[in-house]
Design a protein around this motif. Structure first.
Motif, PDB file in Angstrom:
ATOM      1  N   SER A  54       0.817  -1.226   0.000  1.00 17.28           N
ATOM      2  CA  SER A  54       0.000   0.000   0.000  1.00 17.28           C
ATOM      3  C   SER A  54       0.842   1.263   0.000  1.00 17.28           C
ATOM      4  O   SER A  54       0.319   2.360  -0.132  1.00 17.28           O
ATOM      5  CB  SER A  54      -0.918   0.016   1.223  1.00 17.28           C
ATOM      6  N   LYS A  55       2.175   1.070   0.165  1.00 24.03           N
ATOM      7  CA  LYS A  55       3.108   2.202   0.245  1.00 24.03           C
ATOM      8  C   LYS A  55       2.707   3.174   1.363  1.00 24.03           C
ATOM      9  O   LYS A  55       2.607   4.382   1.172  1.00 24.03           O
ATOM     10  CB  LYS A  55       3.217   2.937  -1.091  1.00 24.03           C
ATOM     11  N   GLY A  56       2.478   2.598   2.529  1.00 22.93           N
ATOM     12  CA  GLY A  56       2.106   3.415   3.674  1.00 22.93           C
ATOM     13  C   GLY A  56       2.417   2.706   4.975  1.00 22.93           C
ATOM     14  O   GLY A  56       2.685   1.499   5.006  1.00 22.93           O
ATOM     15  N   PHE A  57       2.382   3.464   6.076  1.00 24.73           N
ATOM     16  CA  PHE A  57       2.631   2.913   7.402  1.00 24.73           C
ATOM     17  C   PHE A  57       1.342   2.357   7.996  1.00 24.73           C
ATOM     18  O   PHE A  57       0.279   2.963   7.865  1.00 24.73           O
ATOM     19  CB  PHE A  57       3.206   3.991   8.319  1.00 24.73           C
ATOM     20  N   VAL A  58       1.452   1.234   8.652  1.00 19.85           N
ATOM     21  CA  VAL A  58       0.302   0.572   9.263  1.00 19.85           C
ATOM     22  C   VAL A  58      -0.109   1.334  10.523  1.00 19.85           C
ATOM     23  O   VAL A  58       0.749   1.688  11.347  1.00 19.85           O
ATOM     24  CB  VAL A  58       0.653  -0.882   9.624  1.00 19.85           C
ATOM     25  N   PRO A  59      -1.407   1.617  10.692  1.00 22.22           N
ATOM     26  CA  PRO A  59      -1.856   2.318  11.903  1.00 22.22           C
ATOM     27  C   PRO A  59      -1.406   1.604  13.176  1.00 22.22           C
ATOM     28  O   PRO A  59      -1.442   0.368  13.253  1.00 22.22           O
ATOM     29  CB  PRO A  59      -3.384   2.295  11.777  1.00 22.22           C
ATOM     30  N   ASP A  60      -0.950   2.368  14.157  1.00 14.95           N
ATOM     31  CA  ASP A  60      -0.586   1.863  15.478  1.00 14.95           C
ATOM     32  C   ASP A  60       0.604   0.909  15.464  1.00 14.95           C
ATOM     33  O   ASP A  60       0.847   0.196  16.436  1.00 14.95           O
ATOM     34  CB  ASP A  60      -1.792   1.190  16.160  1.00 14.95           C
ATOM     35  N   SER A  61       1.350   0.870  14.361  1.00 20.00           N
ATOM     36  CA  SER A  61       2.551   0.053  14.287  1.00 20.00           C
ATOM     37  C   SER A  61       3.687   0.717  15.071  1.00 20.00           C
ATOM     38  O   SER A  61       3.557   1.835  15.566  1.00 20.00           O
ATOM     39  CB  SER A  61       2.966  -0.130  12.831  1.00 20.00           C
ATOM     40  N   VAL A  62       4.816   0.022  15.182  1.00 18.57           N
ATOM     41  CA  VAL A  62       5.970   0.592  15.889  1.00 18.57           C
ATOM     42  C   VAL A  62       6.403   1.897  15.239  1.00 18.57           C
ATOM     43  O   VAL A  62       6.682   2.882  15.925  1.00 18.57           O
ATOM     44  CB  VAL A  62       7.136  -0.418  15.920  1.00 18.57           C
ATOM     45  N   PHE A  63       6.456   1.931  13.907  1.00 11.30           N
ATOM     46  CA  PHE A  63       6.820   3.164  13.219  1.00 11.30           C
ATOM     47  C   PHE A  63       5.794   4.267  13.458  1.00 11.30           C
ATOM     48  O   PHE A  63       6.139   5.421  13.681  1.00 11.30           O
ATOM     49  CB  PHE A  63       6.928   2.923  11.716  1.00 11.30           C
ATOM     50  N   ALA A  64       4.531   3.915  13.383  1.00 10.36           N
ATOM     51  CA  ALA A  64       3.479   4.928  13.472  1.00 10.36           C
ATOM     52  C   ALA A  64       3.288   5.444  14.888  1.00 10.36           C
ATOM     53  O   ALA A  64       2.921   6.609  15.078  1.00 10.36           O
ATOM     54  CB  ALA A  64       2.168   4.357  12.945  1.00 10.36           C
ATOM     55  N   ALA A  65       3.528   4.607  15.887  1.00 12.27           N
ATOM     56  CA  ALA A  65       3.156   4.981  17.249  1.00 12.27           C
ATOM     57  C   ALA A  65       4.245   4.789  18.287  1.00 12.27           C
ATOM     58  O   ALA A  65       4.096   5.256  19.416  1.00 12.27           O
ATOM     59  CB  ALA A  65       1.917   4.177  17.675  1.00 12.27           C
ATOM     60  N   GLY A  66       5.325   4.106  17.933  1.00 12.92           N
ATOM     61  CA  GLY A  66       6.331   3.781  18.923  1.00 12.92           C
ATOM     62  C   GLY A  66       7.426   4.810  19.059  1.00 12.92           C
ATOM     63  O   GLY A  66       7.402   5.879  18.450  1.00 12.92           O
ATOM     64  N   THR A  67       8.416   4.475  19.871  1.00 17.80           N
ATOM     65  CA  THR A  67       9.569   5.328  20.118  1.00 17.80           C
ATOM     66  C   THR A  67      10.801   4.720  19.455  1.00 17.80           C
ATOM     67  O   THR A  67      10.781   3.573  19.000  1.00 17.80           O
ATOM     68  CB  THR A  67       9.838   5.467  21.623  1.00 17.80           C
ATOM     69  N   ASN A  68      11.886   5.474  19.441  1.00 11.31           N
ATOM     70  CA  ASN A  68      13.135   4.901  18.937  1.00 11.31           C
ATOM     71  C   ASN A  68      13.587   3.724  19.790  1.00 11.31           C
ATOM     72  O   ASN A  68      14.211   2.789  19.280  1.00 11.31           O
ATOM     73  CB  ASN A  68      14.223   5.970  18.889  1.00 11.31           C
TER      74      ASN A  68
END
Length: 236
Positions: A54-68
């Motif tokens: 989909s060429k996008g970030f998944v909702p609530d994923s580590v990238f979308a919602a997490g920290t480094n």
């Protein structure tokens, strides 16, 4: 706007265009973690929440919602505590510097923040990026002076979805929890709002979250923060 006197905004996907700002930075970090192996880097990106189909970030994923710290834990599972801390600090530097340099404000963001600031609302940013990253991005967008504070994951004992940042913002402004709104594009923003007793939990569709993921916990869902002044005025 009489009942709401302060607003805590998420940063990425709420003020800043998530896809336009973060894909290249995330890919750079993944290539580094993969030692330059393109296939492995793609696997790391997918594990952290990037959907190549989909060429996008998944909702609530580590990238979308997490920290480094969450990313390091995922990508370097065998690292000891010292190495893990070193990786986190390195990624914090990359995201703070590159996130500010490449930040793309969402349409209407700057105008909306100016409108809300002029109305007398106390404004803050709550992000799972680093505090330095948040401050540098606000400065790059030319809106830092309109915010009372920016809180990264490293500014509080427990980052989103814990309510620590709400407590810090209330302590700073002297407001009551019922007098603030929390605005964000992912569930962890709204979970924080509920946990902290915020008077209003606003979901926006300008980031990685969807109406389906946000609706169960939001008081209202807006297309973007550009709709926020009109909505708050209608509540008054």
């Amino acid at each position: 706007m009489a009942d709401i006197k302060g607003i805590l905004f998420d940063k990425d996907g709420t003020l800043v265009d998530f896809e336009a700002t973060w894909f290249a930075i995330g890919d750079q970090m993944a290539m580094e973690a993969a030692g330059g192996d393109r296939i492995r880097a793609n696997e790391l990106m997918q594990a952290a929440g990037y959907d190549y189909a989909s060429k996008g970030f998944v909702p609530d994923s580590v990238f979308a919602a997490g920290t480094n710290a969450d990313i390091v834990e995922l990508w370097y599972p065998d690292a000891d505590d010292a190495d893990r801390l070193s990786h986190v600090r390195h990624f914090d530097r990359i995201t703070a510097e590159q996130g500010a340099l490449q930040a793309v404000a969402l349409p209407g963001c700057i105008e909306t923040i100016s409108t809300l600031h002029r109305s007398g609302l106390r404004l803050g940013v709550c992000t799972n990026d680093s505090t330095s990253g948040a401050e540098k991005t606000l400065a790059a967008l030319g809106i830092a002076q309109m915010f009372d504070a920016a809180y990264g994951y490293d500014a509080v004992a427990n980052p989103k979805p814990a309510p620590d940042t709400i407590t810090a913002f209330l302590d700073l402004t002297g407001l009551k929890a019922s007098e603030i709104a929390v605005v964000g594009d992912n569930r962890h923003d709204l979970v924080m709002a509920r946990a902290g007793g915020a008077g209003l939990a606003v979901g926006v569709l300008s980031g990685t979250g969807t109406r389906e993921t946000l609706a169960p916990i939001a008081d209202v869902i807006l297309d973007s923060i550009a709709d926020l002044p009109g909505y708050l005025t209608g509540r008054a």
